[in-house]
Enzyme design. Structure first.
Site, PDB file in Angstrom:
ATOM      1  CG  ASP A 332       3.783  -9.254 -34.088  1.00 47.91           C
ATOM      2  OD1 ASP A 332       3.288 -10.384 -33.023  1.00 47.91           O
ATOM      3  OD2 ASP A 332       4.528  -8.366 -33.524  1.00 47.91           O
ATOM      4  CB  ILE A 333       3.574  -4.064 -32.676  1.00 46.35           C
ATOM      5  CG1 ILE A 333       2.128  -3.415 -33.236  1.00 46.35           C
ATOM      6  CG2 ILE A 333       4.864  -2.352 -31.963  1.00 46.35           C
ATOM      7  CD1 ILE A 333       1.401  -2.838 -32.572  1.00 46.35           C
ATOM      8  CD  GLU A 375       1.651  -7.644 -30.372  1.00 49.53           C
ATOM      9  OE1 GLU A 375       1.137  -9.480 -30.462  1.00 49.53           O
ATOM     10  OE2 GLU A 375       2.755  -8.708 -30.399  1.00 49.53           O
TER      11      GLU A 375
HETATM   12  N1  LIG Z   1      -2.757  -2.730 -25.366  1.00 43.36           N
HETATM   13  C1  LIG Z   1      -2.815  -3.180 -25.734  1.00 43.36           C
HETATM   14  N2  LIG Z   1      -2.319  -4.637 -25.897  1.00 43.36           N
HETATM   15  C2  LIG Z   1      -2.070  -6.039 -26.113  1.00 43.36           C
HETATM   16  C3  LIG Z   1      -3.037  -5.970 -26.670  1.00 43.36           C
HETATM   17  N3  LIG Z   1      -3.375  -7.736 -27.271  1.00 43.36           N
HETATM   18  C4  LIG Z   1      -2.139  -7.599 -27.049  1.00 43.36           C
HETATM   19  N4  LIG Z   1      -1.550  -7.093 -26.342  1.00 43.36           N
HETATM   20  C5  LIG Z   1      -0.171  -7.232 -25.726  1.00 43.36           C
HETATM   21  O1  LIG Z   1       1.225  -7.148 -27.033  1.00 43.36           O
HETATM   22  C6  LIG Z   1       2.008  -7.812 -25.973  1.00 43.36           C
HETATM   23  C7  LIG Z   1       2.758  -8.804 -26.515  1.00 43.36           C
HETATM   24  O2  LIG Z   1       3.587  -9.245 -26.316  1.00 43.36           O
HETATM   25  P1  LIG Z   1       4.924 -10.245 -26.902  1.00 43.36           P
HETATM   26  O3  LIG Z   1       4.076 -11.244 -27.308  1.00 43.36           O
HETATM   27  O4  LIG Z   1       5.731 -10.751 -26.311  1.00 43.36           O
HETATM   28  O5  LIG Z   1       5.571  -9.651 -27.867  1.00 43.36           O
HETATM   29  P2  LIG Z   1       5.887  -8.028 -27.811  1.00 43.36           P
HETATM   30  O6  LIG Z   1       6.804  -7.597 -26.675  1.00 43.36           O
HETATM   31  O7  LIG Z   1       5.617  -7.436 -29.484  1.00 43.36           O
HETATM   32  O8  LIG Z   1       7.274  -8.884 -28.533  1.00 43.36           O
HETATM   33  P3  LIG Z   1       7.748  -9.295 -30.095  1.00 43.36           P
HETATM   34  O9  LIG Z   1       6.298  -9.491 -30.679  1.00 43.36           O
HETATM   35  O10 LIG Z   1       8.917 -10.651 -30.403  1.00 43.36           O
HETATM   36  O11 LIG Z   1       8.502  -7.694 -30.524  1.00 43.36           O
HETATM   37  C8  LIG Z   1       1.078  -8.456 -25.259  1.00 43.36           C
HETATM   38  O12 LIG Z   1       1.704  -7.389 -23.954  1.00 43.36           O
HETATM   39  C9  LIG Z   1      -0.265  -8.268 -24.473  1.00 43.36           C
HETATM   40  O13 LIG Z   1      -1.040  -7.807 -22.825  1.00 43.36           O
HETATM   41  C10 LIG Z   1      -4.525  -5.123 -26.823  1.00 43.36           C
HETATM   42  O14 LIG Z   1      -5.561  -5.125 -27.489  1.00 43.36           O
HETATM   43  N5  LIG Z   1      -4.039  -3.743 -26.123  1.00 43.36           N
END
Ligand SMILES: Nc1nc2c(ncn2[C@@H]2O[C@H](COP(=O)(O)OP(=O)(O)OP(=O)(O)O)[C@@H](O)[C@H]2O)c(=O)[nH]1
Length: 452
Positions: A332-333, A375
């Site tokens: 996960d990013i 992500e």
């Molecule tokens: N650009 C983009 N963003 C996405 C997509 N799917 C999910 N996201 C975003 O990924 C983010 C995930 O946020 P969180 O679950 O809080 O995780 P995080 O910010 O990476 O924090 P940690 O995982 O705890 O490091 C959210 O802002 C979603 O909107 C996509 O297909 N495209």
């Protein structure tokens, strides 16, 4: 008596002799042939058993009336039940039969019979095939012309050939497909590939020939399917349907849904084989597109979660059956929300795409990468032990951390890793790798946690 037997055998009509109980005592060769059966099979049967069950009305009663002398003669029309073929209309006539003083008397009246001391033996029944009247013949020809017009209008290819491989009919679509022009009449196809026995008898089934131009048009695999599977099934069941392919003059292969029909003549012998071929190119394209839609993540082009579920099921089955070592990674990013907020959602999308490309470059062919959602990604690593799984996870982490992404610079990922163990279900394995990822996040991110 001898003369009677000779006349019975050689009569130019199909005959059966029946006893007073209505059971067949003997039949001549013509009747056996008309019914497509051996003469011996018919002994002891009743007339009702020779005719179609829905059309035996009054047959046996009328014949009994002849035997008992209530009627002098009688003729009726019935549908004859022929083995391996469609029923045929016949005219059935019955004549009373008695035997006395070494002589057979057909149509003896009751009074003469009692005077002469004749003994009642039953009846002789003749079967006359009903040919079409000239008007009916014209109707048939009209119908035939209409049918040919219909067959020539369909985009399907329709062909009919003899068992020896002689093409008797090819419709307009077929001629177009094989580039056969009108001046090359269908007759020009006849005679090619002819395998008929010199005495004109039917070739044995194993010598069945696939007729040109189809024979040359099937790719090898399709010809094998036709001769090995389709023809034997059509000969046994009368019908076969399946998928094959043909090639046109430019060698383009067209996938087809094909039907093969075996036609038998009235004596139960194979007389023709017809086939219908429908182009299923468009259907195949749609099936492919649908399968792609159903299994692919639109943004990144890698497998989606549904496809991942199927792959994980199969991987766990392989492990349970063959004990294969299989690794599982979930990543996960880190702080992706911040990245989205800072650079915009489109930039976030581009990172997701670039990330899948980078990860894919680090994988082998049999490895399965899928987008789990948002992500978050998952990887199945077939034939990979614990050390292999951990080192790949670490390599991915480093690769992402060390090389900047277009437009956004450096990012990091957190990874959970584990193996598929005995008695694992998809749920238990996913839960373990998810917990490992969660721990990696809680422990500071940009790291691999392996759960043994
Ligand atoms: N650009 C983009 N963003 C996405 C997509 N799917 C999910 N996201 C975003 O990924 C983010 C995930 O946020 P969180 O679950 O809080 O995780 P995080 O910010 O990476 O924090 P940690 O995982 O705890 O490091 C959210 O802002 C979603 O909107 C996509 O297909 N495209």
């Amino acid at each position: 008596m001898k003369e009677y037997q000779a006349i019975f055998e050689q009569a130019p009509v199909a005959l059966a002799e029946i006893d007073t109980n209505g059971q067949i005592q003997q039949v001549n060769a013509r009747l056996a042939e008309m019914l497509g059966r051996e003469a011996a099979e018919l002994i002891g049967k009743t007339l009702g058993e020779l005719t179609r069950s829905d059309a035996t009305d009054g047959l046996e009663e009328r014949v009994q009336e002849i035997i008992s002398g209530k009627r002098q003669s009688w003729t009726g029309r019935y549908l004859l039940h022929r083995l391996n073929n469609s029923p045929h209309w016949v005219e059935i006539s019955a004549t009373r039969l008695t035997y006395g003083r070494n002589q057979i008397h057909a149509n003896a009246s009751e009074s003469k019979e009692s005077q002469s001391g004749n003994q009642l033996t039953g009846a002789v029944v003749s079967f006359q095939k009903l040919d079409a009247t000239p008007e009916e013949q014209l109707d048939l020809e009209d119908n035939l012309r209409r049918l040919v017009t219909i067959l020539d209008s369909t985009p399907d290819i329709v062909a009919m050939n003899t068992p020896e491989g002689e093409t008797l009919y090819l419709n307009a679509s077929g001629k177009r497909y094989f580039d056969i022009h009108d001046d090359q009449s269908q007759l020009s196809l006849e005679g090619q590939n002819r395998q008929c026995d010199p005495d004109g008898s039917q070739s044995p089934r194993e010598q069945l020939q696939v007729a040109p131009p189809l024979a040359q048009a099937y790719p090898d695999w399709a010809l094998k399917k036709i001769t090995g599977q389709a023809l034997p099934t059509a000969l046994r069941d009368g019908y076969w349907q399946g998928e094959t392919a043909i090639r046109d003059q430019q060698n383009n292969e067209t996938p087809v849904s094909q039907v093969l029909i075996a036609h038998y003549n009235e004596s139960g012998r194979l007389s023709h084989i017809s086939t219908i071929l429908r182009d299923v190119t468009e259907q195949k394209r749609l099936e492919k597109a649908l399968a792609y839609e159903a299994t692919t993540d639109h943004l990144t082009g890698i497998f989606n979660r549904q496809r991942f579920d199927t792959e994980l099921d199969q991987a766990i089955s392989r492990h349970n059956r063959y004990g294969n070592e299989i690794g599982l990674i979930m990543f996960d990013i880190d702080h992706f929300k911040v990245l989205n907020d800072t650079y915009g959602h489109d930039a976030g999308d581009r990172v997701l795409i670039e990330l899948t490309v980078r990860v894919t470059e680090n994988l082998r062919d049999p490895d399965v990468l899928a987008r789990w959602g948002g992500e978050e990604f998952v990887i199945i690593l077939p034939e990979t032990d614990a050390t292999g799984t951990q080192s790949l996870a670490e390599r991915l982490r480093l690769d992402v951390a060390e090389h900047p992404f277009t437009g956004v610079g450096h990012i990091t990922i957190s990874l959970g890793a584990t193996q598929i163990f005995d008695n694992d279900t998809p749920n238990s394995a996913l839960k373990r790798v998810d917990n490992a990822l969660y721990k990696a996040k809680r422990s500071g991110r940009n790291m691999v946690i392996y759960y043994p």
